[in-house]
Design an enzyme around this catalytic site. Structure first.
Site, PDB file in Angstrom:
ATOM      1  CE  LYS A 127      14.541  27.612  25.610  1.00 33.27           C
ATOM      2  NZ  LYS A 127      14.896  27.830  24.011  1.00 33.27           N
ATOM      3  CD  GLU A 181      12.503  24.697  20.567  1.00 38.95           C
ATOM      4  OE1 GLU A 181      12.953  24.360  21.417  1.00 38.95           O
ATOM      5  OE2 GLU A 181      13.438  26.489  20.512  1.00 38.95           O
ATOM      6  NE  ARG A 221      16.859  30.546  18.156  1.00 44.32           N
ATOM      7  CZ  ARG A 221      16.981  30.094  18.748  1.00 44.32           C
ATOM      8  NH1 ARG A 221      18.143  30.352  18.286  1.00 44.32           N
ATOM      9  NH2 ARG A 221      16.719  29.966  20.419  1.00 44.32           N
TER      10      ARG A 221
HETATM   11  C1  3PG Z   1      17.655  27.696  22.796  1.00 44.83           C
HETATM   12  O1  3PG Z   1      17.248  28.687  21.597  1.00 44.83           O
HETATM   13  O2  3PG Z   1      17.234  26.325  23.059  1.00 44.83           O
HETATM   14  C2  3PG Z   1      19.523  27.395  22.366  1.00 44.83           C
HETATM   15  O3  3PG Z   1      20.044  28.742  21.651  1.00 44.83           O
HETATM   16  C3  3PG Z   1      20.066  26.726  21.984  1.00 44.83           C
HETATM   17  O4  3PG Z   1      21.167  26.332  22.279  1.00 44.83           O
HETATM   18  P1  3PG Z   1      22.715  26.206  21.559  1.00 44.83           P
HETATM   19  O5  3PG Z   1      22.817  26.429  20.009  1.00 44.83           O
HETATM   20  O6  3PG Z   1      23.452  26.054  22.663  1.00 44.83           O
HETATM   21  O7  3PG Z   1      22.111  24.404  21.982  1.00 44.83           O
END
Ligand code: 3PG
Length: 212
Positions: free
Chosen positions: A130, A42, A46
């Protein structure tokens, strides 16, 4: 080629959530993850390099499935699809985002956090969502609680998942896979320590998933 979300989430136990500073950085990290057995990525929007990184990573190997992450606006669906994204992931869900993904033929894994979010997702026909931000929103106990009213719904928890707590999420009957950024520590990415990323990917790829 369109692959359903149901098929994509069953490819591996962990979907890395990635944000790249450049397409080149994305290529290096994606190669390292692929070498460790990770097939689904994924790549989020960002950063400004997101679309270029998707385009590059999608061409790396025939068995790599690249999705676009952090979809927050309907218009991003078309751009991501054009760049080569095979699925989309969003932190939440709106009808417009759903419609845009449908129009583009982009399978969507929409984010939910509350029972009302879930009701909208079910209304729109989603069977896999999700759960975000997973750890912050109640983690394993919350997913256990949601299993009662929503027994048929499957989750990909993301947010606050780590190598340590991933097994307890994956052991739940309503979890199909987990997502997270722990396979790509910032220091390893900055140092181009591909061996470290491959090692983390290899460990993640073999995590057990009793539910699938
Ligand atoms: C996402 O968008 O799924 C999260 O920001 C990932 O989260 P993590 O950095 O805590 O793994």
């Amino acid at each position: 080629m369109t692959t359903s979300v149901a098929d994509i989430v069953r490819i591996g136990p962990v979907i890395p959530v990635l944000a790249f500073e450049s397409a080149e950085q994305g290529e290096g990290v994606s190669r390292a993850l692929h070498a460790g057995g990770v097939r689904v990525l994924e790549i989020t929007l960002r950063t400004a390099a997101g679309l270029a990184a998707i385009e590059r990573a999608a061409r790396l190997a025939p068995d790599i499935v690249v999705g676009v992450g952090t979809l927050t606006s309907p218009r991003q669906c078309a751009m991501a699809k054009k760049a080569g994204a095979r699925f989309g992931v969003s932190p939440g869900l709106t009808r417009d985002l759903h419609q845009a993904a449908q129009d583009e033929g982009l399978p969507l894994l929409p984010g939910v956090m509350t029972p009302s979010d879930i009701l909208l997702a079910l209304e729109l026909g989603y069977e896999i969502v999700k759960f975000f931000p997973a750890q912050q929103a109640g983690g394993v106990p919350m997913l256990k609680a949601l299993h009662g009213p929503f027994p048929g719904l499957k989750f990909c928890p993301t947010g606050g998942i780590s190598a340590d707590n991933a097994p307890s999420f994956l052991a739940l009957p309503n979890v199909v896979c987990v997502g997270g950024s722990w396979l790509t520590p910032q220091a390893a990415v900055a140092a181009q320590d591909w061996a470290r990323i491959t090692q983390l990917a290899s460990a993640a790829s073999v995590l057990a998933r009793p539910a699938t």
